[in-house]
Design a protein around this motif. Structure first.
Motif, mmCIF file in Angstrom:
data_model
loop_
_atom_site.group_PDB
_atom_site.id
_atom_site.type_symbol
_atom_site.label_atom_id
_atom_site.label_comp_id
_atom_site.label_asym_id
_atom_site.label_seq_id
_atom_site.Cartn_x
_atom_site.Cartn_y
_atom_site.Cartn_z
ATOM 1 N N SER A 1 2.234 12.023 -9.765
ATOM 2 C CA SER A 1 2.204 13.019 -8.275
ATOM 3 C C SER A 1 3.248 14.061 -8.382
ATOM 4 C CB SER A 1 2.368 11.908 -7.055
ATOM 5 O OG SER A 1 3.746 11.317 -7.176
ATOM 6 N N ASP B 1 0.334 5.572 -0.841
ATOM 7 C CA ASP B 1 -0.304 6.887 -1.645
ATOM 8 C C ASP B 1 -1.729 6.651 -1.718
ATOM 9 O OD1 ASP B 1 2.093 7.909 -1.787
ATOM 10 O OD2 ASP B 1 2.306 7.930 -3.891
ATOM 11 N N GLY B 2 -2.347 5.649 -0.807
ATOM 12 C CA GLY B 2 -3.740 5.195 -0.547
ATOM 13 C C GLY B 2 -4.212 4.009 -1.906
ATOM 14 N N ALA B 3 -3.238 3.521 -2.377
ATOM 15 C CA ALA B 3 -3.482 2.656 -3.472
ATOM 16 C C ALA B 3 -2.695 1.579 -3.476
ATOM 17 C CB ALA B 3 -3.572 3.309 -4.913
ATOM 18 N N HIS B 4 -2.802 0.565 -4.180
ATOM 19 C CA HIS B 4 -2.064 -0.537 -4.255
ATOM 20 C C HIS B 4 -0.678 -0.192 -5.381
ATOM 21 C CE1 HIS B 4 -5.186 -3.637 -3.328
ATOM 22 N NE2 HIS B 4 -4.420 -3.538 -2.335
ATOM 23 N N ASP B 5 0.575 -0.450 -4.823
ATOM 24 C CA ASP B 5 1.847 -0.103 -5.387
ATOM 25 C C ASP B 5 1.778 -1.100 -6.690
ATOM 26 O OD1 ASP B 5 4.444 0.255 -6.521
ATOM 27 O OD2 ASP B 5 5.261 -0.063 -4.661
ATOM 28 N N GLU C 1 0.854 -1.086 -0.021
ATOM 29 C CA GLU C 1 0.060 -0.099 0.002
ATOM 30 C C GLU C 1 0.832 1.296 -0.157
ATOM 31 O OE1 GLU C 1 -3.318 0.353 -0.282
ATOM 32 O OE2 GLU C 1 -3.905 -1.853 -0.147
#
Length: 313
Positions: free
Chosen positions: A229, A133-137, A131
Motif C-alpha cells: 500500500s 484495510d478491509g482484510a484480515h491482518d 480487521e
C-alpha cells in the motif's frame, strides 16, 4: 601342457563373475542412495517464523527449506524459478495464509491439488483475527498466543503427513509450546513496565496491531498492513503532527521496510520544533540472520519487546 577348461566350465565362470559384479554394483548403489536420502520429511516454508517452528517441532525427522530470509518483505515477494523447484520437490508446503504472501497464494492453491499445502493460520478462530484495510491482518505471530495455535497446526500437519513419528512431534511440540507460553508472559510483564501514557509505538507499517492488542500498547503505522500500500504526504503530515502534539520521543524502523518513510516523519517533526529519535530496529515480517538469537521466533519477539521497552520506558 595346461589343460584348457571345458566350454561348460567357462560358461559357469562367466556367470559367476557377472553375478559378483552385479552384487558389487548393487551394493554401491544402495550406499549412495542411503547417503543422499535421509528419509526425512521434506518441507518448504515461506517466512522465517514458520521455518523456525517447523524445525523445532519436526526435529531430526524433517528437512526444512525456507524461501524468505532476513530482511525479505513477504508482501512484495515474487517466487523465482529456484523457489518453484523447492516447492515442487517438497513433500509438504507450509505458508502463513491470510494473503501475507500476496500473489503466491494463487500458486499454493493450484499446488494443493497435487500435494499437501497448508496455511498455518487456518485454525485461528476468525473472531480473534484483526480487521485492517478491509482484510484480515496476517501478522498473527505478534500475539504469541495466536502463534501457539499456528504451532499446533504445524504439529498436527506433520503427524498427518508422517504418522510414524507422531510421538516425537507431540513431545517436541509440548516442549516448544511451553516455551511460547513463557514468552507470552514475558512480553506482557515487560510492556507493563512502561508508564501507561508512554505506551505508544510508531512504526513504518501497521504490522504490530496484534502485538498492541495482546500486550496493551498503542500502535501507529505510517503504512497499512501491507507494504504494497502506498503512503503519501498527507500520511506523513498526519503522523508528524501526532508526534508533535503528543510529544512522542521515539519511533521504530523495521528490518524488512526501507527507513526513508520514517525518516521523513522524523524530519517533519524536527522542522516543527520537536525532536524524535529512532528507538531501534524491530523485526516485523522477517526474522534476523540465521545463527543469531534474533534468527529464531522466540529470540525475535524478545528482541522486539526489549527494544520497545528500552526506548519508551
Amino acid at each position: 601342457m595346461r589343460k584348457q577348461p571345458s566350454s561348460v566350465k567357462r560358461l559357469l565362470l562367466a556367470v559367476l563373475f557377472l553375478s559378483m559384479g552385479l552384487l558389487l554394483l548393487s551394493g554401491c548403489g544402495n550406499k549412495s542412495e542411503s547417503e543422499t536420502a535421509s528419509g526425512a520429511l521434506k518441507l518448504t516454508t515461506t517466512i522465517g517464523m514458520i521455518n523456525d517452528v517447523a524445525r523445532e517441532i519436526g526435529g531430526e525427522h524433517v528437512e526444512v527449506t525456507g524461501l524468505m530470509g532476513p530482511g525479505v518483505d513477504p508482501h512484495l515477494y515474487k517466487a523465482s524459478q529456484g523457489d518453484i523447484k523447492k516447492l515442487e520437490d517438497a513433500d509438504l508446503i507450509l505458508y502463513s495464509g491470510l494473503h501475507l504472501e500476496g500473489k503466491m497464494t494463487e500458486m499454493f492453491e493450484k499446488m494443493s491439488k497435487s500435494k499437501r499445502v497448508v496455511a498455518v493460520t487456518k485454525n485461528i478462530p476468525e473472531e480473534k483475527l484483526r480487521e485492517a484495510d478491509g482484510a484480515h491482518d496476517p501478522h498473527v505471530w505478534f500475539d504469541v498466543s495466536l502463534w501457539m495455535n499456528a504451532a499446533e497446526t504445524i504439529r498436527d500437519t506433520l503427524i498427518e503427513a508422517d504418522p510414524t513419528n507422531k510421538a516425537a512431534y507431540q513431545s517436541n511440540a509440548e516442549a516448544y509450546l511451553a516455551n511460547l507460553k513463557e514468552l507470552d508472559d514475558y512480553a506482557r510483564a515487560q510492556i507493563d513496565t512502561i508508564p501507561k501514557e508512554g505506551r505508544v509505538m510508531v512504526t513504518a507499517h501497521d504490522a504490530f496491531g496484534y502485538f498492541g492488542a495482546a500486550y496493551d500498547i498503542e500502535v501507529v503505522g505510517l503504512q497499512g498492513i501491507s507494504t504494497a500500500s502506498e503512503y503519501g504526504s498527507k500520511d506523513v503530515i498526519a503522523l508528524r503532527d501526532m508526534l508533535v502534539e503528543r510529544k512522542i520521543k521515539a519511533v521504530f524502523v523495521e528490518s524488512s521496510v526501507p527507513k526513508k518513510s520514517i525518516e521523513a516523519v522524523i524530519e517533519g517533526a524536527k522542522s516543527n520544533g520537536h525532536d524524535v529519535v529512532i528507538g531501534g530496529e524491530l523485526f516485523s515480517d522477517a526474522m534476523g540472520k540465521e545463527g543469531t538469537i534474533e534468527g529464531t521466533y522466540i529470540g525475535m519477539v524478545r528482541h522486539n519487546v526489549d527494544t520497545i521497552v528500552n526506548a519508551l520506558k
